[in-house]
Every structure is written in structure tokens, then in C-alpha cells.
Design a protein around this motif. Structure first.
Motif, PDB file in Angstrom:
ATOM      1  N   PHE A  34       0.813  -1.212   0.000  1.00 53.52           N
ATOM      2  CA  PHE A  34       0.000   0.000   0.000  1.00 53.52           C
ATOM      3  C   PHE A  34       0.850   1.269   0.000  1.00 53.52           C
ATOM      4  O   PHE A  34       0.308   2.359  -0.055  1.00 53.52           O
ATOM      5  CB  PHE A  34      -0.952   0.004   1.203  1.00 53.52           C
ATOM      6  N   TRP A  94       0.661   0.430   4.610  1.00 54.87           N
ATOM      7  CA  TRP A  94      -0.317   1.523   4.667  1.00 54.87           C
ATOM      8  C   TRP A  94       0.188   2.619   5.607  1.00 54.87           C
ATOM      9  O   TRP A  94       0.165   3.813   5.286  1.00 54.87           O
ATOM     10  CB  TRP A  94      -1.639   0.920   5.129  1.00 54.87           C
ATOM     11  N   LEU A  98       1.526   6.481   4.857  1.00 53.93           N
ATOM     12  CA  LEU A  98       1.093   7.660   5.620  1.00 53.93           C
ATOM     13  C   LEU A  98       2.308   8.445   6.111  1.00 53.93           C
ATOM     14  O   LEU A  98       2.374   9.676   5.991  1.00 53.93           O
ATOM     15  CB  LEU A  98       0.229   7.197   6.798  1.00 53.93           C
ATOM     16  N   ARG A 101       4.010  10.258   3.255  1.00 53.81           N
ATOM     17  CA  ARG A 101       3.199  11.419   2.857  1.00 53.81           C
ATOM     18  C   ARG A 101       3.372  12.568   3.835  1.00 53.81           C
ATOM     19  O   ARG A 101       3.554  13.716   3.449  1.00 53.81           O
ATOM     20  CB  ARG A 101       1.715  11.036   2.828  1.00 53.81           C
TER      21      ARG A 101
ATOM     22  N   LEU B  72     -10.337  -0.635   4.404  1.00 57.16           N
ATOM     23  CA  LEU B  72      -9.524   0.576   4.363  1.00 57.16           C
ATOM     24  C   LEU B  72     -10.271   1.748   3.725  1.00 57.16           C
ATOM     25  O   LEU B  72      -9.670   2.766   3.417  1.00 57.16           O
ATOM     26  CB  LEU B  72      -8.226   0.303   3.596  1.00 57.16           C
ATOM     27  N   PHE B 251      -9.740   8.988   1.060  1.00 62.99           N
ATOM     28  CA  PHE B 251      -8.873   7.950   1.578  1.00 62.99           C
ATOM     29  C   PHE B 251      -8.033   8.466   2.748  1.00 62.99           C
ATOM     30  O   PHE B 251      -7.655   7.695   3.619  1.00 62.99           O
ATOM     31  CB  PHE B 251      -8.099   7.336   0.407  1.00 62.99           C
ATOM     32  N   SER B 254     -10.209   7.792   5.690  1.00 72.13           N
ATOM     33  CA  SER B 254     -10.192   6.336   5.926  1.00 72.13           C
ATOM     34  C   SER B 254      -8.951   5.946   6.713  1.00 72.13           C
ATOM     35  O   SER B 254      -9.013   5.127   7.637  1.00 72.13           O
ATOM     36  CB  SER B 254     -10.182   5.575   4.602  1.00 72.13           C
ATOM     37  N   THR B 255      -7.823   6.544   6.320  1.00 73.70           N
ATOM     38  CA  THR B 255      -6.573   6.258   7.022  1.00 73.70           C
ATOM     39  C   THR B 255      -6.699   6.586   8.497  1.00 73.70           C
ATOM     40  O   THR B 255      -6.257   5.831   9.352  1.00 73.70           O
ATOM     41  CB  THR B 255      -5.429   7.079   6.408  1.00 73.70           C
ATOM     42  N   PHE B 256      -7.341   7.732   8.780  1.00 75.37           N
ATOM     43  CA  PHE B 256      -7.468   8.115  10.189  1.00 75.37           C
ATOM     44  C   PHE B 256      -8.338   7.137  10.965  1.00 75.37           C
ATOM     45  O   PHE B 256      -8.025   6.803  12.105  1.00 75.37           O
ATOM     46  CB  PHE B 256      -8.009   9.542  10.305  1.00 75.37           C
TER      47      PHE B 256
END
Lengths: 275, 590
Positions: A34, A94, A98, A101, B72, B251, B254-256
């Protein structure tokens, strides 16, 4: 008409470039990366920074090598500890995405752009088409052919196929599976870095740019199946759909259409392979 | 009516520790109820506006922590709820608009979740597929929200008038009550019989199918339920933040949700909610000071949690809590004797062919075995024994031929339906549900696999188990360890546990693939005794076994497979006289 077809080909090429690294990592390691979108984003940033220091082409090489090495390091630090915990590798990558980013976002709010090294339109069957886009199409075709040749005809390809079909057995016949994993994760990131750098002139460069590439890459990878070569037809189907809908409607409708077609194709593929 | 063969009594209940399901939610709710008296009014209204996030995190804990579905793209559902509420209130008077918004938002989220579930769950679908599909959906929905400006207001979103009361305390407690009801409602489901099934689907979504559970349906229902709760949270968020904006649907959001849930603790609904509230309160305190670095720090914490702390902040409570739990007795009671079994053949197969690529694993002209007998299946390695067992349990979907199992044509029927014909399978390597207690494993084995309405709400405290199975469990120390995770058992005990699970359901047909592999002869004899008893009471038992002495002591009939073909079929003495069989074994042995 010609333009629509060429744009569709370009869409297919983008999908192949975005999916190539994912397919290598997923096919060999069963890891769904991801952070692949962020790897592409990093590649684009390397190309952006390299612009002031070296020719564009050298920047792409640097992006590929740099991101590839980063991939090997990440495999060592992160992925190796989560071996075969598939949901945890998803989460770890994932989270890594994050982190990358946020790190880039802390230093660069984004929205830079990069000029293509050549952008003169070329006339094809009476229509003008960007030379750089043509180059991307050609590059994707070469990449796909190279992957095919490597998988089919080289001893490296034999190793790859052995690891894909049964990692335990491959380990048993003396293949250093750990090294294959590190190399394939590195290769996946290298391909992502190159793809990001190559596509950088086509998009706005921002920390969040990875998401859209990742969607196309994922859908292609899932449709492609377990071999590396499946991405050809998968990218063809999705890229073609996207190209048609982008012409008759707009880019957003096209991306929704691609998602829906991917779901339908997945369902058909599923029911075809027996119940 | 008690079983007539009742040799000993289980009148004295075997106590089983069940973690008190209400403990975590109630503790969290007490703290939250007290918060307005501890915090200033600015913080109280901030905290109130985080209730929707807490709900979304709890819903994800239900879907991911309890059912193993790593979703996710929860923000797509959250955003649907928020936009539906905003559109409703914008277009109609407040009350009907809100009701319409809730209804449409939840229905749309449920429908979207249903479609995603149809695409992403299945026997051959990898566990990652739902993650990828939900992620792609969230990205697509963000694009949609930004694109169709006339409907969604584009980048600006849809602003709303204030619907909630101006009084911060009152508006806090409205959110609190809604949150409390949803949290407790979900907690009831996780502790119910369905909750046990959900957890077993998470542990091994393939294995549970062989006990007759339609795992795909369970996953789909849990996922759709989670989506509806998340959409409802989105509605509430629109009311608190007075806007439905695209940053709630994409998204990033969604991550949070995943991050809150992971940091709080995915394995507890209350902990996930706590994670959402805590992370947001801390972000709120730090905003303006060093927000950029805080986001980086959060991402780092998330990775550390994923790598080393799967329980998140809930970890110390789990460790301490397992010592503080009050015992809740669960009775094991002898089952009523099973209904009479039919007579005659349990299975008749004709011209069965199974190929894997170019390799023919099974090519049998005619094979059958009967009710009321123990039938042994022998043959050298690679003869097709395990393939036949897999076929009989419905695990091979592309076999050809004609196969009548318990009076029904079984080709093309999914695994869970075959299991509901009364066919249970014991795997070669023990496959039990490792994170469930031994008692819950026995429950999963013994329960009627049909899900009824009451299974959503009720946790059965009584477990009917056939007595011979109970004595087997007792002899091998399983009853003393009913509260322990099955994963903590020794290998041999897992073997016995799985045998007990398979036999506990009083099946008509029992398939066992080398159930005694690696056991001592005394233990083998114990299992053999149960199998013989089972056959006497009318069931059909088919057992794969290498040890011919053991076979001789229990089996009435022997089937011999070699290279996928049936080369002998008869009583023990017939088969041991058989020329082909002697050639096969003597030729191999020396």
C-alpha cells in the motif's frame, strides 16, 4: 478517433507502469504494497529535485536506483518481520505510506510541476499527439516485453516462477528465498520510482499524488492474477475502458467506470474458474 | 430426556471464564459521562464532535478486529451518511430531512457495502481483496464528491444550519446517548453466539465452512452492519461539524479511522472508540503548536503498533483484565441421544475424476461406504486418500462424476452446504480456532450451524455435548482447560480438541484424515473406541490411516487406493488376502 485510441494506449501504459512494481511484489511475496503510490511519489520528487542538477534521463535512473535501495532497506526493517502475516503487511505498508506522505508534506506542500524533456506534438494519421506520451507508451511496451522475456527465458525467471508457485519448495531446492524477497521488493520499488519519475511531467507533483496511481495499479494487479504477464491484458481492459469513458464523458466518470468494470471482470473471472 | 448410556453426570457445572462483555464499554461510558464536569466547555464541545469518529472506529473494530475484514475505505460510508444528512436537511424541513438523510445514507452505505462484499469475499478470494477494493472505492468517492459540485458543493462541501441544541452540555449528552446505544448494541452482538462465529471466521474462514457455516454470508453481514453504523456516524458528524465536506469521504479520512482503531485497540470496541477520542483530543491540544510533526509522530506510532502492539493501548488492560475477570459459569450438559441414522450407503460415487492440471489425483469407477460402519481408507502416499476426503467434504469444486452423499447429489454444492448434510471433516494437521477458548471451540463444533435471529443477541450458556465425546475431552485434559485459548494447547491436545469438535455435532458422516498421526497407542485406542461407538450408533465413519494394526482393530471395511484408483474394497480379511494389495504393500516394503 485516432486521439482517443492513442489516449487509451497512454492510459494502458500508465496502468502498466503503475502496476509493474506492485505485480512483482505481490506475485513473488504475496505482499500487497500500500506504500507503492508513495514510492511513485518519491520517484517524482527525485526527478523534480534532480532537474536542477542533471539531465532528465539521469534523474530517472537516480530515482529508480534510489527508491529501489530504499525498498530493500524497508524490506529488511519492516516487511521481513511480518512474513506471511498478510493483513499486517498491508497495515505496515499503509502506515509507511502515511508516514512518507506526512514527512514529504511537512517540507513541501506540493503542487510543483516538471516539464517533459520533449513535448513537441508529433503528427500521427493527421492528428497531433504529444511525443512524450508516445515515448511513455513505447516504454511500457518495452517494459512488458522485458518482463515476459525474463520470466520465460532466463534462469532468473525460473527462480521467480519457482518462488511464485511454492516458496517452501523453492527453499527446499536451494533457492535463497529471503534474498529473492529482498530483491523483488527492491525491484518493485525501483519500478515504482522509475514510473513516478517518468510520469512526473504528466501530473501535479504533491505528497498525495500516489493515491490515484495506486487505484489503477491495484485493479490491474488483482485482475492480472499470479503471473507477471497478466498485467498486459488487465491493463488493456481497464485502460481501454478509461480511455473510452474519458472521451465520451470526463476523467472522474472514467475512473468510476474503470472501478465498475474491474469489479465485473473480477466476478466473471471468479465464476469462470469453477465455483 | 437424558442419554440412556449416561455413565457419569455433569450435574456439577464446569465453570468457564467469559470476559464480562459489558466491562469495557461501561467503563468508557462512565468516564465519558463524567467528562463535562471535568473539562471546560470548549473541550466538552470538541469531545462531543468526536463521538462520530469514535463510532466509526468502533464499527471498524467490529469489522476488522472481530471479523478479520481489514476495511480501508470506511470513509466512503461515513461520507455517504454525512452528505445524505446534509442534502436531506438542505432540501426539507429539519426533522423529515434528517430522517430521510439517515435512511438514505444508511441504505446507500449498506448497498455499497453489499456490492463490495459480493465482489471481495469468497472461497478463493484472498484476505487482502476487501482491503484493496474498499481503498479504491474511497478514492473514487472522493473524486465523485469533488466532481459533482452541483450536488456536493465540491471543495466547499454543503454547509448546514445548526440542528443540535445551542447548549453545549445538552448537545454533548445527545451525542453521548447515541454513541452509548450503538456501542452497547455492537457489544451485545460480539458476545452473542454470532459473536463466537464471527471470531471463528476471523481465525480461519476456511475451516468454519466445514462446520456448516456460510462464512461468506457472515463476513458480508458484519461488513454491511459496520458500513451502516459508519454511515450513521457520518450523519451525526454532519450535525456536529455543520458541514458535509469532501475531506470526510476520501482515503485520507479512511486512514485516520484505521489509525484510531489500531492505536486504541482493534480487538475491543470500546478501546477503538477510546483511541479515536484520545487521538483527536491530543491533536486538538497540539493544533497550532506543532501539528505537522504530530502527524508524523502519529504515523510512526501507527507503524510501531502494527509491528509490536496488535492490541494497541488496550494491551495493558487485556493483560490485567484476564486476571480480574469474574467467572461466568457455562454448563456442559450431556446431549440428548441423536436421532436414528438411516441405513444403507452413506455415499455412492460413480466415475469420480479429479484432475489438478495434467495430474489425475482421483479416477474411481465406483466407491461407496455405509452407515453404521467404520470404513478405512488406505493406500501409499499420493494414492488420492486426502483428495477423496477433500472431495467428500465439498472442498473440490471442479471434480467430475456422480456423487450421492446422504441421499443428495453433492457435486457443485459449496462446502458449508455439504457440512449441513451432516458431513464433518477432521483435518490431517489439527485446525482449531486458535484465539477462541477451548469451550468456544467445542461450542462451534457442536452448534447447529444455522444462524437464527436469537443468535445475534443471545450467548448460550449451556453446551450439549455427546457423552462419549465429553469423556474423551475429559480424559485428555480439555475440560480442565476450557477457558484457555485453543492456540495455547499442545499439538496432541489440539488433535483431540478437533476430534471432539467434529464428533460433537453428532454428524451422520464423519471424515477423518489420519486423526491419530503422531499419537501414542493408548491415545489411538481411545479415539478408535469413540469411532467404533459412533458407528454402532449408526453414523458412517471414514478414516484415512497408515497403521494397519489400528485399522484391523476398528474397521469393518477397507478401501484401498493406489494412484487415484480404487484397487480393493472388502472386509479386513478379504483385503489382506487380496493379491494386488499384497503386491502393493510387499512390493513397497521389501
Amino acid at each position: 478517433m485516432t486521439i482517443t485510441i492513442l489516449n487509451s494506449f497512454f492510459g494502458v501504459a500508465v496502468l502498466i507502469l503503475s502496476a509493474a512494481g506492485l505485480v512483482v511484489v505481490f506475485g513473488l511475496m504475496k505482499v500487497v504494497n500500500f506504500a507503492h503510490g508513495e514510492a511513485m511519489m518519491l520517484g517524482a520528487y527525485v526527478a523534480l529535485i534532480a532537474r536542477d542538477w542533471m539531465p532528465f534521463w539521469l534523474g530517472i535512473v537516480v530515482a529508480g536506483i534510489g527508491i529501489g535501495v530504499l525498498g530493500v532497506v524497508i524490506e529488511r526493517l519492516l516487511i521481513r518481520r511480518l512474513y506471511r502475516r498478510i493483513l499486517d503487511t498491508i497495515l505496515a505498508t499503509w502506515g509507511l505510506g502515511l508516514l512518507i506522505r506526512e514527512l514529504i508534506g511537512a517540507f513541501d506542500p506540493g503542487y510543483s510541476s516538471l516539464d517533459a524533456p520533449f513535448d513537441a506534438p508529433v503528427s500521427i494519421l493527421g492528428s497531433d499527439f504529444s511525443a512524450y506520451r508516445l515515448f511513455i507508451i513505447a516504454f511500457a511496451a518495452v517494459l512488458l516485453t522485458a518482463m515476459w522475456v525474463i520470466e520465460r527465458f532466463t534462469s532468473l525467471g525460473k527462480t521467480v516462477r519457482a518462488v511464485i508457485s511454492d516458496p517452501d519448495l523453492a527453499r527446499g531446492i536451494g533457492i535463497n528465498v529471503d534474498r529473492v524477497y529482498a530483491l523483488s521488493f527492491g525491484t518493485g520499488w525501483l519500478l515504482a520510482g522509475v514510473a513516478g519519475a517518468l510520469l512526473a511531467p504528466m501530473v501535479t507533483i504533491a505528497p498525495t499524488m500516489g493515491g490515484n496511481f495506486l487505484v489503477g495499479g491495484f485493479l490491474t494487479t488483482i485482475l492480472a492474477g499470479p503471473t507477471l504477464l497478466g498485467i498486459g491484458p488487465a491493463a488493456g481492459l481497464l485502460g481501454g475502458t478509461g480511455g473510452i469513458f474519458a472521451t465520451i464523458a470526463d476523467a472522474t466518470t472514467a475512473s468510476i467506470a474503470v472501478l465498475v468494470v474491474a469489479m465485473i471482470a473480477m466476478k466473471i473471472k471468479d465464476s469462470r474458474s469453477g465455483r | 430426556m437424558k442419554n440412556a448410556l449416561n455413565g457419569w453426570s455433569f450435574a456439577s457445572a464446569v465453570p468457564i471464564l467469559n470476559s464480562p462483555w459489558w466491562r469495557d464499554p461501561v467503563c468508557l461510558l462512565i468516564i465519558l459521562a463524567a467528562c463535562p464536569f471535568l473539562l471546560d466547555s470548549y473541550r466538552v464541545s470538541s469531545l462531543a464532535s468526536y463521538f462520530p469518529y469514535a463510532m466509526a472506529a468502533s464499527a471498524l473494530a467490529l469489522v476488522w478486529g472481530y471479523c478479520g475484514i481489514l476495511a480501508l475505505g470506511q470513509a466512503a460510508f461515513f461520507g455517504l451518511g454525512a452528505y445524505a444528512a446534509a442534502k436531506g436537511i438542505e432540501s426539507y424541513p429539519v426533522a423529515p430531512g434528517l430522517v430521510a438523510g439517515i435512511f438514505i445514507g444508511c441504505a446507500a452505505a449498506g448497498a455499497l457495502a453489499w456490492i463490495l462484499a459480493r465482489v471481495s469475499f469468497g472461497v478463493r478470494a484472498g484476505a487482502f481483496l476487501i482491503s484493496v477494493m474498499t481503498f479504491c472505492t474511497a478514492v473514487a468517492f472522493e473524486q465523485l464528491a469533488l466532481k459533482f459540485t452541483s450536488v456536493t458543493g465540491g471543495q466547499n462541501g454543503i454547509p448546514l444550519d445548526r440542528v443540535l441544541p445551542k447548549d453545549p452540555l445538552l448537545s454533548y449528552y445527545i451525542g453521548f446517548v447515541v454513541f452509548a446505544m450503538l456501542l452497547l448494541g455492537m457489544a451485545v452482538i460480539t458476545r452473542s453466539n454470532l459473536g463466537r462465529v464471527i471470531a471463528s471466521v476471523r481465525d480461519d474462514s476456511m475451516r468454519i465452512r466445514f462446520f456448516g457455516t456460510n462464512a461468506e454470508l457472515v463476513q458480508r453481514r458484519v461488513f454491511v452492519l459496520g458500513a451502516i453504523v459508519t454511515a450513521f456516524a457520518g450523519v451525526l458528524d454532519a450535525l456536529y461539524s455543520q458541514i458535509a465536506a469532501p475531506d470526510r469521504i476520501g482515503f485520507a479520512f479512511s486512514t485516520f479511522i484505521v489509525l484510531w482503531c489500531a492505536i486504541g485497540g482493534r480487538n475491543s470496541l470500546a478501546a477503538a472508540a477510546f483511541g479515536a477520542l484520545l487521538v483527536n483530543m491530543v491533536s486538538n491540544e497540539l493544533s497550532g503548536i506543532f501539528l505537522d510533526y504530530w502527524q508524523i509522530l502519529l504515523a510512526l506510532i501507527f507503524i510501531i503498533v502494527v509491528m509490536f502492539l496488535p492490541d494497541g493501548l488496550y494491551w495493558p488492560i487485556r493483560v490485567l483484565g484476564s486476571r480480574l475477570n469474574a467467572p461466568r459459569p457455562l454448563q456442559l450438559e450431556p446431549a440428548v441421544a441423536s436421532s436414528s441414522h438411516p441405513e444403507g450407503p452413506a455415499f455412492v460415487g460413480e466415475k469420480l475424476i479429479q484432475r489438478f492440471g495434467s495430474f489425475t489425483a482421483l479416477d474411481v469407477d465406483r466407491v461407496s461406504f455405509d452407515f453404521g460402519h467404520v470404513t478405512a481408507l488406505i493406500g501409499p502416499n499420493g494414492a488420492g486418500k486426502s483428495t477423496l476426503i477433500a472431495f467428500l467434504s465439498g472442498a473440490l469444486s471442479d471434480a467430475h462424476g456422480k456423487a450421492i452423499l446422504v441421499g443428495k447429489e453433492m457435486l457443485g454444492i459449496p462446502i458449508w452446504k455439504v457440512a449441513r448434510l451432516g458431513v464433518k471433516r477432521k483435518f490431517q494437521n489439527p485446525r482449531v480456532f486458535e484465539s477462541l477458548s477451548v469451550a468456544d471451540n467445542l461450542f462451534i463444533g457442536a452448534r447447529d450451524p444455522k444462524l437464527r435471529m436469537r443468535d445475534w443477541l443471545v450467548r448460550d450458556q449451556c453446551l450439549p455435548i455427546p457423552e462419549d465425546v465429553m469423556s474423551l475431552a475429559r480424559q485428555h485434559g480439555l475440560l480442565a482447560r476450557l477457558n484457555d485459548d485453543a492456540g495455547s494447547l499442545a499439538h496432541g491436545q489440539k488433535q483431540f480438541l478437533e476430534v471432539c469438535m467434529v464428533l460433537g455435532s453428532q454428524s451422520q458422516v464423519v471424515l477423518l484424515d489420519e486423526p491419530t498421526a503422531g499419537m501414542e497407542s493408548a491415545d489411538r485406542a481411545a479415539i478408535g473406541q469413540v469411532l467404533v461407538y459412533l458407528a454402532r450408533s449408526g453414523a458412517a465413519v471414514l478414516i484415512v490411516e497408515h497403521d494397519f494394526d489400528f485399522v484391523r482393530s476398528i474397521a469393518d471395511r477397507i478401501l484401498v487406493l493406489d494412484q487415484g484408483a480404487l484397487i480393493a474394497d472388502g472386509t479386513v480379511s478379504e483385503v489382506s488376502e487380496d493379491r494386488k494389495v499384497r503386491d502393493l504393500y510387499l512390493g513397497e516394503g521389501g
